[in-house]
Write an enzyme that holds these catalytic residues in place. Structure first.
Site, PDB file in Angstrom:
ATOM      1  N   ASN A   1      -3.211   4.094  -2.147  1.00 12.74           N
ATOM      2  CA  ASN A   1      -3.822   3.062  -3.091  1.00 12.74           C
ATOM      3  C   ASN A   1      -3.020   2.574  -2.951  1.00 12.74           C
ATOM      4  O   ASN A   1      -1.530   2.393  -2.172  1.00 12.74           O
ATOM      5  CB  ASN A   1      -4.911   3.546  -4.187  1.00 12.74           C
ATOM      6  CG  ASN A   1      -6.213   2.380  -4.432  1.00 12.74           C
ATOM      7  OD1 ASN A   1      -5.822   1.749  -3.796  1.00 12.74           O
ATOM      8  ND2 ASN A   1      -6.621   3.334  -5.627  1.00 12.74           N
TER       9      ASN A   1
ATOM     10  N   HIS B   1       1.229  -1.118  -0.031  1.00 13.62           N
ATOM     11  CA  HIS B   1       0.469  -0.231  -0.210  1.00 13.62           C
ATOM     12  C   HIS B   1       0.935   1.091  -0.161  1.00 13.62           C
ATOM     13  O   HIS B   1       1.644   1.687   0.710  1.00 13.62           O
ATOM     14  CB  HIS B   1      -0.995  -0.007   1.024  1.00 13.62           C
ATOM     15  CG  HIS B   1      -2.204   1.246   0.703  1.00 13.62           C
ATOM     16  ND1 HIS B   1      -3.432   1.377   0.672  1.00 13.62           N
ATOM     17  CD2 HIS B   1      -1.871   2.748   1.741  1.00 13.62           C
ATOM     18  CE1 HIS B   1      -3.933   2.298   0.406  1.00 13.62           C
ATOM     19  NE2 HIS B   1      -2.381   3.501   1.389  1.00 13.62           N
ATOM     20  N   CYS B   2       0.776   2.164  -1.122  1.00 13.78           N
ATOM     21  CA  CYS B   2       1.178   3.043  -1.363  1.00 13.78           C
ATOM     22  C   CYS B   2       1.196   5.182  -0.993  1.00 13.78           C
ATOM     23  O   CYS B   2       0.037   4.781  -1.163  1.00 13.78           O
ATOM     24  CB  CYS B   2       2.011   3.336  -2.858  1.00 13.78           C
ATOM     25  SG  CYS B   2       3.091   4.580  -2.829  1.00 13.78           S
ATOM     26  N   PRO B   3       1.424   5.127   0.155  1.00 17.03           N
ATOM     27  CA  PRO B   3       1.012   6.414   0.999  1.00 17.03           C
ATOM     28  C   PRO B   3       0.932   7.347  -0.333  1.00 17.03           C
ATOM     29  O   PRO B   3      -0.163   8.310  -0.264  1.00 17.03           O
ATOM     30  CB  PRO B   3       1.523   6.869   1.726  1.00 17.03           C
ATOM     31  CG  PRO B   3       3.354   5.983   1.747  1.00 17.03           C
ATOM     32  CD  PRO B   3       3.106   4.848   1.015  1.00 17.03           C
TER      33      PRO B   3
END
EC number: 2.3.1.225
Length: 413
Positions: free
Chosen positions: A134, A128-130
């Site tokens: 998403n 999960h990429c901040p």
């Protein structure tokens, strides 16, 4: 751009709320500052538009910005692709090879994992990429990787503009004395004079943008190489961790078996083509995957079930003896507990005296585990798991006899 337009439609405009997060705000802010300053410096002070080189340079800067933003928003709004709610394998007998997600009320398809932030099971989840707020997974892996490539390239171009602007503007303003060097920022000694003088404010803004551009080039460039390694091996970060645990499990129990990762096709080009296609749509449907010879569709999920069963065997039951508020760095739990708080995005869980926890791994002053909930509360509720201070719990007598340490505890002592 057809892929983006076909997926992000009017009914998906609720996805715009993803922009209201510190990650996209910072990322878009950096893109805006670097792009705007590069264009301003070029037009006003370095490479005017009336020259051929200046026009080409300006078009390239616009091109970088458009391509970076296109792939960024594509990665954010198209998303990784989620396993349909209530999904089951076509052959009902195959369900014994799959884990079941109580939150999504569905079986976890091969290569999928449940994301606590998205609250859905994600197809081929990597992380999960901040920065895009998403997950990176099946559908947006190509766009995410292209963004990681284009952002450093655009920043390198912008950094060149910043350096050359400061050099050309300051070169004729330097005056050397016997013991001093002075810079006259009052006006440019150039014919013709620029419309707006390159003053102290412009110098500070250009220097700040240069720092952002160089920092982005290094940080995002490293992430690009990590993602390319993942793509060429066809093995996500989570799957690499599963493979490592598989080897540890086999070695720990001295088993006569070998785990072979099923999705590496043995050719970097074949692995690459699964993510990058001319149509922009990745191969497959995100549920069924090509596998290498000697493996089958559920080789990885069967290994996951074995690891889950092994974790249950190794887990230790603890009873909560003191309340814990769930804060990240609790001062009231001791100075050592405060300074050794786990540096991870995994949550902390609130504890109340009398509750029971099933710990699966731990550090010297912290443990990680699941709350043991009553059957009346368990149905329809996601697992409550996370980190908590070790001095808030005590080992239950029945487990104290076995003296089985949680996974990772011995290594971190």
């Amino acid at each position: 751009m057809g892929t983006f337009c076909s997926v992000v439609k009017f009914e998906n405009l609720q996805e715009l709320k993803r922009l209201c997060h510190w990650g996209p705000i910072i990322a878009l802010g950096v893109i805006a500052i670097c792009s705007a300053m590069a264009m301003i410096d070029s037009v006003l002070w370095y490479w005017p538009l009336h020259t051929t080189g200046g026009s080409v340079n300006f078009i390239m800067l616009i091109n970088w910005t458009v391509m970076i933003l296109y792939n960024y928003f594509n990665a954010m709004f198209v998303g990784p692709g989620f396993v349909p709610l209530g999904w089951k394998p076509e052959n009902s007998q195959d369900s014994v090879y799959l884990q079941y997600c109580k939150v999504c009320q569905a079986y976890k398809a091969p290569r999928s994992h449940h994301c606590r932030k998205c609250n859905r099971c994600v197809m081929k989840m990597d992380h999960h990429c901040p920065w895009i707020n998403n997950c990176c997974g099946y559908q947006n892996h190509a766009s995410f990787t292209l963004f990681l490539l284009l952002a450093p390239l655009g920043c390198i171009h912008a950094a060149f503009i910043f350096v050359m602007t400061m050099y050309t503007q300051l070169y004729n303003r330097l005056s050397f004395g016997w013991n001093t060097v002075k810079i006259d920022m009052s006006a440019a000694r150039r014919d013709p004079l620029p419309i707006i003088p390159f003053g102290l404010a412009a110098f500070a803004a250009t220097l700040f943008a240069l720092g952002l551009a160089l920092g982005t080039t290094i940080a995002v460039g490293m992430l690009f190489f990590i993602q390319m390694k993942i793509i060429l091996r066809n093995k996500t970060s989570i799957e690499s961790w599963i493979e490592e645990k598989a080897k540890d499990r086999i070695q720990y129990y001295q088993l006569d078996e070998v785990f072979v990762f099923p999705y590496d096709m043995g050719s970097r080009w074949k692995n690459f083509k699964q993510v990058f296609t001319w149509s922009g749509v990745p191969e497959g449907d995100g549920l069924d995957w090509p596998i290498r010879e000697g493996c089958h569709q559920y080789s990885l999920t069967i290994e996951q079930l074995k690891q889950k069963a092994d974790k249950r065997v190794r887990s230790v039951r603890y009873k909560v003896i003191e309340d814990y508020s769930g804060t990240c760095c609790p001062l009231n739990r001791g100075i050592k507990t405060f300074f050794t708080s786990p540096c991870t995005e995994e949550p902390r869980i609130r504890l109340q005296k009398g509750e029971f926890i099933l710990a699966t791994r731990g550090l010297r002053y912290w443990l990680y585990g699941d709350k043991i909930l009553d059957d009346s509360v368990l149905e329809g509720v996601s697992r409550i798991r996370g980190w908590f201070p070790r001095n808030c719990v005590e080992k239950c007598p029945c487990d104290a006899e076995t003296d089985q340490a949680p996974e990772g505890e011995k290594k971190n002592r």
